[in-house]
Design an enzyme around this catalytic site. Structure first.
Site, PDB file in Angstrom:
ATOM      1  N   ARG A 159       1.155  -1.162  -0.116  1.00  0.00           N
ATOM      2  CA  ARG A 159      -0.134   0.039  -0.035  1.00  0.00           C
ATOM      3  C   ARG A 159       0.879   1.205  -0.051  1.00  0.00           C
ATOM      4  O   ARG A 159       2.173   1.117   0.306  1.00  0.00           O
ATOM      5  CB  ARG A 159      -0.861   0.020   1.207  1.00  0.00           C
ATOM      6  CG  ARG A 159      -1.848  -1.274   1.247  1.00  0.00           C
ATOM      7  CD  ARG A 159      -2.616  -1.234   2.518  1.00  0.00           C
ATOM      8  NE  ARG A 159      -3.648  -2.456   2.657  1.00  0.00           N
ATOM      9  CZ  ARG A 159      -3.341  -3.470   3.141  1.00  0.00           C
ATOM     10  NH1 ARG A 159      -1.918  -3.748   3.694  1.00  0.00           N
ATOM     11  NH2 ARG A 159      -4.393  -4.673   3.005  1.00  0.00           N
ATOM     12  N   LYS A 186      -2.683  -1.594   7.371  1.00  0.00           N
ATOM     13  CA  LYS A 186      -3.944  -1.584   7.478  1.00  0.00           C
ATOM     14  C   LYS A 186      -4.578  -2.624   8.007  1.00  0.00           C
ATOM     15  O   LYS A 186      -5.480  -2.403   8.968  1.00  0.00           O
ATOM     16  CB  LYS A 186      -4.579  -1.318   6.043  1.00  0.00           C
ATOM     17  CG  LYS A 186      -6.246  -0.989   5.788  1.00  0.00           C
ATOM     18  CD  LYS A 186      -6.615  -1.046   4.509  1.00  0.00           C
ATOM     19  CE  LYS A 186      -8.042  -0.913   4.462  1.00  0.00           C
ATOM     20  NZ  LYS A 186      -8.547  -0.589   2.828  1.00  0.00           N
ATOM     21  N   HIS A 265      -2.520   2.652  -5.725  1.00  0.00           N
ATOM     22  CA  HIS A 265      -3.099   1.576  -5.326  1.00  0.00           C
ATOM     23  C   HIS A 265      -2.843   0.617  -6.787  1.00  0.00           C
ATOM     24  O   HIS A 265      -2.716  -0.496  -6.655  1.00  0.00           O
ATOM     25  CB  HIS A 265      -4.404   1.352  -5.176  1.00  0.00           C
ATOM     26  CG  HIS A 265      -4.948   0.244  -4.906  1.00  0.00           C
ATOM     27  ND1 HIS A 265      -4.825  -0.493  -3.718  1.00  0.00           N
ATOM     28  CD2 HIS A 265      -6.032  -0.591  -5.576  1.00  0.00           C
ATOM     29  CE1 HIS A 265      -5.364  -1.658  -3.653  1.00  0.00           C
ATOM     30  NE2 HIS A 265      -6.227  -1.689  -5.175  1.00  0.00           N
ATOM     31  N   ARG A 268      -0.114  -2.188  -6.142  1.00  0.00           N
ATOM     32  CA  ARG A 268      -0.579  -3.521  -5.543  1.00  0.00           C
ATOM     33  C   ARG A 268      -1.359  -4.008  -6.254  1.00  0.00           C
ATOM     34  O   ARG A 268      -1.535  -5.336  -6.513  1.00  0.00           O
ATOM     35  CB  ARG A 268      -1.184  -2.925  -4.528  1.00  0.00           C
ATOM     36  CG  ARG A 268      -1.795  -3.935  -3.490  1.00  0.00           C
ATOM     37  CD  ARG A 268      -2.324  -3.262  -2.012  1.00  0.00           C
ATOM     38  NE  ARG A 268      -3.053  -4.322  -1.322  1.00  0.00           N
ATOM     39  CZ  ARG A 268      -2.623  -5.224  -0.384  1.00  0.00           C
ATOM     40  NH1 ARG A 268      -1.304  -5.427  -0.388  1.00  0.00           N
ATOM     41  NH2 ARG A 268      -3.356  -5.930   0.445  1.00  0.00           N
ATOM     42  N   HIS A 291      -3.741 -10.478   2.072  1.00  0.00           N
ATOM     43  CA  HIS A 291      -5.129 -10.608   2.161  1.00  0.00           C
ATOM     44  C   HIS A 291      -5.573 -11.767   3.263  1.00  0.00           C
ATOM     45  O   HIS A 291      -4.897 -12.742   3.122  1.00  0.00           O
ATOM     46  CB  HIS A 291      -5.662 -10.666   0.699  1.00  0.00           C
ATOM     47  CG  HIS A 291      -5.926  -9.546  -0.057  1.00  0.00           C
ATOM     48  ND1 HIS A 291      -4.968  -9.189  -1.198  1.00  0.00           N
ATOM     49  CD2 HIS A 291      -6.652  -8.180   0.142  1.00  0.00           C
ATOM     50  CE1 HIS A 291      -5.198  -7.948  -1.676  1.00  0.00           C
ATOM     51  NE2 HIS A 291      -6.417  -7.518  -0.937  1.00  0.00           N
ATOM     52  N   TYR A 300     -10.087  -9.267  -8.975  1.00  0.00           N
ATOM     53  CA  TYR A 300      -8.822  -9.284  -9.687  1.00  0.00           C
ATOM     54  C   TYR A 300      -8.818 -10.550 -10.696  1.00  0.00           C
ATOM     55  O   TYR A 300      -8.128 -10.516 -11.681  1.00  0.00           O
ATOM     56  CB  TYR A 300      -7.558  -9.141  -8.726  1.00  0.00           C
ATOM     57  CG  TYR A 300      -7.421  -8.148  -7.983  1.00  0.00           C
ATOM     58  CD1 TYR A 300      -7.121  -6.783  -8.266  1.00  0.00           C
ATOM     59  CD2 TYR A 300      -7.719  -8.110  -6.687  1.00  0.00           C
ATOM     60  CE1 TYR A 300      -6.745  -5.711  -7.813  1.00  0.00           C
ATOM     61  CE2 TYR A 300      -7.449  -6.925  -5.758  1.00  0.00           C
ATOM     62  CZ  TYR A 300      -7.147  -6.025  -6.284  1.00  0.00           C
ATOM     63  OH  TYR A 300      -7.224  -4.623  -5.597  1.00  0.00           O
TER      64      TYR A 300
END
Length: 316
Positions: A159, A186, A265, A268, A291, A300
């Site tokens: 990020r 995050k 972003h 990533r 994730h 994705y």
């Protein structure tokens, strides 16, 4: 969309703006805290103008505020942010959460139907896209920095806040490449730390680009990515996360791409898209992106494989 009635409240019961902001920011990341603080400021100002009490707020007040946001063209994602900030402020202050009421939920549902919920997604900076961008990056300290930042952000699926927060001490050299230590992210608000392996690579060579930048900048400690003056002088000042987006957009434009489609972003997202298109195992991708749910990567995967075995392949 019509406004619901707002119950008036005595002016002396209004919670000061700074206190409301403090409530909203409790136990949140710096970025989230800033977003919540800004949203709470708007809510408190609106309440004062409407003669309503923002803390604790009546559910009808919040419902009316949601309607106001929708009527003034705010996007569903923005409305969700404001509602989340109000909820966080009330929970932190020990008050009942007004956003949990059916009046607020119904107003949110109505706003979503009226405004639509499709998000505008930025384009992923895939491996092929990066090759186009890298060919146009000039030599010199600023160019070497940008090359290293783009490649490390991509290779580690970082990020933008994580990328600019890196210090030299966070880079662990190993025979096969670099282990990047992300001290806080995050998904790691407690600061337990996360590790991401970045291989040396035979094509994009992210580790080589990083070493070239650190060498020319003479950086041996402190922030990895720093401001560079017009004359090539490297500052001790750490780049901001906004700088990442600016760098990506600038080099996308130089490569003949539409800069408006890219953001910080994109690096990533580009790693995920490139990895899945190359047939990488989803769990291996998650080791890099950190994730926690496979479903998060599905959007994705759908993009990366959009034309694989297409239903119309045999007749279109």
């Amino acid at each position: 969309m019509s406004l619901l009635p707002v119950p008036a409240a005595p002016a002396d019961t209004l919670v000061p703006l700074d206190r409301a902001k403090a409530y909203a920011g409790a136990s949140r990341s710096d970025r989230t805290r800033a977003a919540y603080s800004s949203a709470l400021g708007v809510f408190v100002t609106w309440c004062r103008e409407a003669g309503a009490d923002p803390m604790p707020a009546d559910p009808l007040t919040v419902a009316a505020y949601v309607a106001h946001l929708a009527d003034t063209g705010r996007k569903p994602a923005t409305i969700d942010l404001h509602v989340a900030a109000i909820a966080a402020a009330h929970r932190a202050g020990g008050f009942d959460n007004p956003t949990a009421s059916e009046a607020v939920k119904a107003t949110i549902r109505g706003a979503r139907r009226a405004l639509g919920t499709r998000q505008t997604r930025k384009a992923p900076a895939t491996a092929e896209t990066l090759r186009k961008m890298l060919r146009k990056i000039p030599d010199g300290p600023a160019g070497l920095r940008d090359r290293a930042l783009i490649l490390l952000g991509f290779a580690a699926a970082l990020r933008r806040s994580e990328l600019v927060a890196l210090d030299v001490a966070d880079l662990e050299r190993v025979p096969d490449g670099i282990i990047v230590h992300v001290r806080r992210s995050k998904t790691d608000q407690e600061g337990a730390g996360q590790e991401i392996a970045v291989p040396r690579g035979a094509k994009l060579k992210p580790c080589e680009a990083l070493d070239a930048w650190l060498k020319v900048a003479g950086i041996t400690a402190g922030p990895v990515f720093r401001a560079v003056g017009k004359g090539g002088a490297v500052s001790a000042e750490r780049l901001t996360d906004r700088s990442v987006a600016d760098i990506v957009k600038r080099h996308a434009s130089a490569a003949g791409l539409d800069a408006s489609l890219f953001s910080g972003h994109s690096l990533r997202a580009g790693f995920v898209t490139s990895a899945l298109a190359a047939g990488a195992d989803v769990l291996k991708v998650m080791h890099v992106t950190r994730h926690t749910a496979v479903t998060t990567l599905q959007k994705y995967d759908r993009r990366a494989r959009a034309f694989d075995d297409h239903a119309g392949k045999r007749f279109l």
